[in-house]
Design an enzyme around this catalytic site. Structure first.
Site, PDB file in Angstrom:
ATOM      1  N   GLU A   8     -15.289 -13.588  -6.629  1.00  0.00           N
ATOM      2  CA  GLU A   8     -14.223 -12.640  -6.869  1.00  0.00           C
ATOM      3  C   GLU A   8     -14.354 -11.435  -5.920  1.00  0.00           C
ATOM      4  O   GLU A   8     -14.439 -11.593  -4.722  1.00  0.00           O
ATOM      5  CB  GLU A   8     -14.185 -12.252  -8.342  1.00  0.00           C
ATOM      6  CG  GLU A   8     -13.992 -13.485  -9.237  1.00  0.00           C
ATOM      7  CD  GLU A   8     -13.762 -13.155 -10.695  1.00  0.00           C
ATOM      8  OE1 GLU A   8     -13.816 -11.974 -11.068  1.00  0.00           O
ATOM      9  OE2 GLU A   8     -13.525 -14.097 -11.465  1.00  0.00           O
TER      10      GLU A   8
ATOM     11  N   ASN B 129     -27.043 -19.771 -19.490  1.00  0.00           N
ATOM     12  CA  ASN B 129     -27.523 -19.142 -18.260  1.00  0.00           C
ATOM     13  C   ASN B 129     -27.941 -17.706 -18.549  1.00  0.00           C
ATOM     14  O   ASN B 129     -27.205 -16.963 -19.195  1.00  0.00           O
ATOM     15  CB  ASN B 129     -26.429 -19.170 -17.188  1.00  0.00           C
ATOM     16  CG  ASN B 129     -26.901 -18.609 -15.864  1.00  0.00           C
ATOM     17  OD1 ASN B 129     -26.836 -17.408 -15.633  1.00  0.00           O
ATOM     18  ND2 ASN B 129     -27.380 -19.465 -14.988  1.00  0.00           N
TER      19      ASN B 129
ATOM     20  N   SER C  12     -21.106 -22.545 -13.329  1.00  0.00           N
ATOM     21  CA  SER C  12     -22.482 -22.896 -13.002  1.00  0.00           C
ATOM     22  C   SER C  12     -22.878 -24.149 -13.775  1.00  0.00           C
ATOM     23  O   SER C  12     -22.337 -24.434 -14.846  1.00  0.00           O
ATOM     24  CB  SER C  12     -23.427 -21.738 -13.331  1.00  0.00           C
ATOM     25  OG  SER C  12     -23.344 -21.381 -14.692  1.00  0.00           O
TER      26      SER C  12
ATOM     27  N   ASN D 278     -25.395 -14.627 -19.946  1.00  0.00           N
ATOM     28  CA  ASN D 278     -24.219 -14.856 -19.120  1.00  0.00           C
ATOM     29  C   ASN D 278     -23.246 -15.861 -19.740  1.00  0.00           C
ATOM     30  O   ASN D 278     -22.259 -15.485 -20.345  1.00  0.00           O
ATOM     31  CB  ASN D 278     -24.679 -15.321 -17.729  1.00  0.00           C
ATOM     32  CG  ASN D 278     -23.542 -15.487 -16.754  1.00  0.00           C
ATOM     33  OD1 ASN D 278     -22.430 -15.057 -17.009  1.00  0.00           O
ATOM     34  ND2 ASN D 278     -23.804 -16.117 -15.634  1.00  0.00           N
ATOM     35  N   CYS D 279     -23.502 -17.163 -19.613  1.00  0.00           N
ATOM     36  CA  CYS D 279     -22.530 -18.171 -20.021  1.00  0.00           C
ATOM     37  C   CYS D 279     -23.236 -19.344 -20.684  1.00  0.00           C
ATOM     38  O   CYS D 279     -24.469 -19.441 -20.635  1.00  0.00           O
ATOM     39  CB  CYS D 279     -21.719 -18.649 -18.817  1.00  0.00           C
ATOM     40  SG  CYS D 279     -22.743 -19.224 -17.444  1.00  0.00           S
TER      41      CYS D 279
ATOM     42  N   TYR E 289     -26.839 -21.268  -6.900  1.00  0.00           N
ATOM     43  CA  TYR E 289     -25.514 -21.213  -7.521  1.00  0.00           C
ATOM     44  C   TYR E 289     -24.481 -20.730  -6.517  1.00  0.00           C
ATOM     45  O   TYR E 289     -24.584 -19.612  -6.002  1.00  0.00           O
ATOM     46  CB  TYR E 289     -25.621 -20.254  -8.715  1.00  0.00           C
ATOM     47  CG  TYR E 289     -24.353 -19.895  -9.444  1.00  0.00           C
ATOM     48  CD1 TYR E 289     -23.325 -20.804  -9.636  1.00  0.00           C
ATOM     49  CD2 TYR E 289     -24.212 -18.627  -9.996  1.00  0.00           C
ATOM     50  CE1 TYR E 289     -22.186 -20.455 -10.336  1.00  0.00           C
ATOM     51  CE2 TYR E 289     -23.083 -18.263 -10.709  1.00  0.00           C
ATOM     52  CZ  TYR E 289     -22.070 -19.173 -10.871  1.00  0.00           C
ATOM     53  OH  TYR E 289     -20.952 -18.824 -11.572  1.00  0.00           O
TER      54      TYR E 289
ATOM     55  N   MET F   3     -20.585 -24.651 -17.036  1.00  0.00           N
ATOM     56  CA  MET F   3     -20.370 -23.537 -17.953  1.00  0.00           C
ATOM     57  C   MET F   3     -19.109 -22.791 -17.522  1.00  0.00           C
ATOM     58  O   MET F   3     -18.591 -23.015 -16.433  1.00  0.00           O
ATOM     59  CB  MET F   3     -21.604 -22.636 -17.969  1.00  0.00           C
ATOM     60  CG  MET F   3     -22.777 -23.296 -18.689  1.00  0.00           C
ATOM     61  SD  MET F   3     -24.308 -22.345 -18.683  1.00  0.00           S
ATOM     62  CE  MET F   3     -25.026 -22.855 -17.130  1.00  0.00           C
TER      63      MET F   3
ATOM     64  N   CYS G 272     -18.467 -20.124 -16.249  1.00  0.00           N
ATOM     65  CA  CYS G 272     -18.525 -19.436 -14.951  1.00  0.00           C
ATOM     66  C   CYS G 272     -18.706 -20.423 -13.803  1.00  0.00           C
ATOM     67  O   CYS G 272     -18.979 -20.020 -12.681  1.00  0.00           O
ATOM     68  CB  CYS G 272     -19.675 -18.431 -14.955  1.00  0.00           C
ATOM     69  SG  CYS G 272     -21.267 -19.206 -15.307  1.00  0.00           S
TER      70      CYS G 272
ATOM     71  N   GLY H 224     -12.448 -15.814   1.023  1.00  0.00           N
ATOM     72  CA  GLY H 224     -12.828 -17.204   0.848  1.00  0.00           C
ATOM     73  C   GLY H 224     -12.703 -17.682  -0.575  1.00  0.00           C
ATOM     74  O   GLY H 224     -12.668 -18.876  -0.822  1.00  0.00           O
TER      75      GLY H 224
END
Length: 708
Positions: free
Chosen positions: A551, A412, A393, A171-172, A546, A389, A391, A686
């Site tokens: 999105e 991650n 996290s 992921n990141c 997390y 990171m 994203c 939100g």
């Protein structure tokens, strides 16, 4: 009763379909194994009597199967299961063709709206989307267990980034940029030695960023404090050159002025290189690198003065913006900026308050930077301050063999998010049923996360040399397994969550802003936190909770649940679920109270969290924003402004946008209606993050935006 078909459409319940399906299975077995027509009717009656406004097709088939088991005819039950399996196989045929053709024809609206940073009409982006369509199809049909695919389709959970799961990538990460600059790296088979100047260091940094982004699917972060030493190298080099040119005979004040002029030019050019390279380099997924720059002046930093200069120049250039094709200065999407507030710059007389004043001006005009409170972060992470990171996290504290905390060079493994409101909808607000059902779904999420983990276990360093061999993450040998980096908390793997606000309302009848709702919401959060800690202890894998930057997931879960459970007040009637622990945008709450409340939840969601506050156009009232920044430092770890600062990126019009008769945002100057090119904050869900949202998929959502 309504039935939700597999394609998401809704039809009236028809008991004759149950009768026909069982009759087909009945005819396929020996006469002595068959059941009577009356028994078949009783099965149909049993399903029809279920007191549910909506049922999934799969739920109905499960009920039929269970009734056949109760009747006790094994051959017939087996025949029915085989019938279901054969139908499932037929549905599992390749499903990519239509999606790809719609993408190429420009009619795939879902993909066009999925990511505002990726233009689906561009060839390079289309190539990435085509690969993503194939990956999602293979993931759903072949790579994931059926129950995980089913849970994803039904909105029980969301298996993030399935469009990249077919490849063994993660992921990141936090790039270990300091090691790569100091000790050199390799790219495309070419040795990149340690830079001798600031300008070269900036160029190498952006090349590393682009290479890293092309070999993973999530964001990345770079701590710019590693560039300070290279600015000093440039200063020393300029001083030496000038002295050599004049034979060493120059007054000290003149020498200092000449050196400073050269350094300022080098600084401006180097930062401009970073900004322009990041926004013009295209990664292999057809977009600019998803990168965050971490802006932090640490105590006892030997390059403190240089790093303060670099941060000032980054903020100054971001405030100015980048010209578009019309010559108008617009806000670039990347790099994202994260600015750390500490004792030396928290607007209470610190040495670097001038940088924070500049950061606030930048936030008022360009949305960034985000703000991290070093004070609150130290409370939450064993005295450490480090970058999220890309994203957003966060990693858990981890010590290397020397007993030193290390954050850079870690990553991650992936994310799976749970749909919290659906748990409440399924148990209909029954608290006794809630906790067992919640635990059952959490275990499903764990199983899905283990799919992500297991996919990485056989990866070797050859899969991405920039990450594993040349310093971004590690310096492993060729062909060496990355397995050791997946355990012991070195890397994280994240349980995300959506809709705490809606779940709390379903279960208590109240918001989580006060009273009974607040207590229940904290109980849910602590339960998730203790669950991931138990998983971590059981597996030696860095599970973390997390607060997902969700999105489009806020829409997806809400739409699935609306179809299945109908319109439920304050839950599915809004068209969105609220992101993670956030207070719903419709709640009457001020910025200070919102941050203070959400800070409680951030302290539990240590695998990642950010809170937003939307403010009106504050360019001419920076004092109010600075008051909020001071409050951030004392009260909440990670926060961001969304400023109601409308301007058109096409013509440069800087004023209020209008709503046309189609309920679309429109620039009154040039008529632009492409909201990707208008800096207009939209409250359709939100999540209020960096992407500029389309107004909405329905007139109801558009009208709600207009009302708000």
């Amino acid at each position: 009763m309504k039935v939700i078909k597999r394609d998401g459409s809704t039809v009236d319940f028809d008991r004759t379909k149950i009768i026909v399906a069982v009759q087909k299975a009945n005819a396929a077995v020996a006469p002595e194994d068959r059941i009577t027509n009356a028994e078949i009717e009783s099965i149909a009656d049993y399903v029809a009597a279920v007191d549910r406004p909506r049922l999934m097709v799969e739920d109905i088939q499960d009920m039929v199967e269970n009734q056949l088991v109760k009747i006790g005819t094994y051959p017939l039950t087996k025949a029915y299961i085989i019938y279901r399996y054969q139908r499932s196989l037929a549905r599992k045929q390749n499903t990519t063709d239509n999606d790809i053709l719609k993408l190429l024809e420009g009619t795939n609206k879902e993909m066009a709206e999925e990511n505002s940073n990726k233009d689906t009409s561009v060839a390079s982006t289309q190539r990435d989307y085509i690969a993503g369509i194939v990956s999602r199809d293979l993931t759903r049909r072949l790579l994931l267990p059926d129950k995980i695919s089913k849970a994803h389709d039904e909105g029980v959970l969301h298996f993030h980034d399935a469009d990249y799961f077919v490849q063994p990538i993660f992921n990141c990460c936090l790039i270990n940029i300091g090691d790569m600059l100091d000790n050199g790296t390799m790219m495309n088979g070419k040795l990149i030695e340690s830079p001798k100047s600031f300008q070269v260091a900036c160029t190498v940094t952006t090349q590393i960023i682009a290479c890293v982004a092309s070999n993973q699917y999530g964001g990345q972060s770079v701590d710019v404090s590693h560039l300070g030493k290279y600015l000093r190298r440039s200063r020393d080099k300029f001083r030496k050159k000038i002295l050599n040119a004049v034979g060493g005979d120059l007054p000290a004040d003149v020498l200092d002025r000449l050196v400073d002029e050269r350094v300022r030019t080098e600084l401006s050019n180097g930062v401009q290189t970073i900004q322009y390279q990041i926004n013009t380099l295209m990664t292999t997924n057809g977009q600019s690198p998803f990168v965050t720059l971490f802006l932090y002046i640490r105590d006892n930093d030997p390059y403190e003065e240089e790093n303060a200069m670099i941060i000032e120049e980054i903020l100054r250039q971001r405030l100015e913006g980048i010209k578009n094709e019309s010559g108008v200065y617009v806000t670039p999407a990347f790099p994202k900026l994260v600015y750390v507030l500490d004792e030396n710059n928290n607007l209470t007389g610190g040495k670097y308050d001038y940088l924070t004043h500049l950061a606030v001006r930048c936030s008022a005009k360009r949305m960034y930077p985000d703000y991290i409170s070093a004070k609150k972060m130290r409370e939450n992470y064993e005295g450490n301050v480090f970058s999220p990171m890309g994203c957003r996290s966060f990693l858990a504290p981890w010590k290397n063999d020397k007993g030193e905390y290390q954050f850079e060079g870690r990553f991650n493994q992936g994310v799976v998010s749970i749909n919290l409101p659906q748990v409440g909808l399924e148990v209909r607000g029954n608290m006794d049923k809630f906790w067992p059902e919640f635990d059952r779904r959490l275990e499903l999420c764990k199983e899905a996360l283990m799919c992500r983990h297991n996919a990485l276990k056989n990866v070797t360093s050859d899969s991405s040399p920039i990450h594993w061999q040349y310093g971004a993450i590690a310096r492993l040998e060729k062909g060496q397994s990355i397995k050791d980096l997946l355990y012991g908390g070195y890397s994280s793997i994240s349980l995300g969550y959506i809709g705490l606000y809606e779940l709390t309302y379903l279960m208590t009848g109240h918001s989580h802003t006060s009273g009974e709702g607040h207590d229940f919401a904290l109980q849910v959060m602590r339960h998730m936190q203790s669950t991931v800690q138990r998983w971590k202890a059981e597996t030696n894998i860095g599970f973390a909770l997390y607060g997902t930057p969700a999105e489009s997931l806020c829409y997806r879960f809400a739409e699935i649940d609306r179809k299945r459970y109908g319109t439920v007040k304050n839950v599915t009637d809004k068209g969105y679920y609220t992101n993670s622990y956030h207070v719903d945008v419709r709640e009457p709450i001020d910025a200070f109270s919102k941050f203070q409340l959400e800070a409680e939840f951030q302290a539990i969601s240590l695998g990642g969290c950010i809170s937003y506050v939307e403010v009106p156009n504050m360019r001419h009232n920076l004092t109010a924003m600075e008051d909020v920044v001071r409050f951030i430092y004392d009260n909440i770890q990670y926060a961001e402004f969304n400023t109601k600062s409308d301007y058109c990126q096409v013509c440069g019009y800087d004023g209020e946008m209008t709503i046309n008769d189609k309920l679309e945002w429109e620039c009154p100057c040039c008529g632009n209606r492409d909201c990707h090119k208008m800096n207009v904050v939209r409250r359709t869900c939100g999540y209020l993050g960096e992407n500029f949202w389309n107004v909405g998929k329905t007139k109801e959502i558009k009208a709600r935006v207009l009302h708000l």
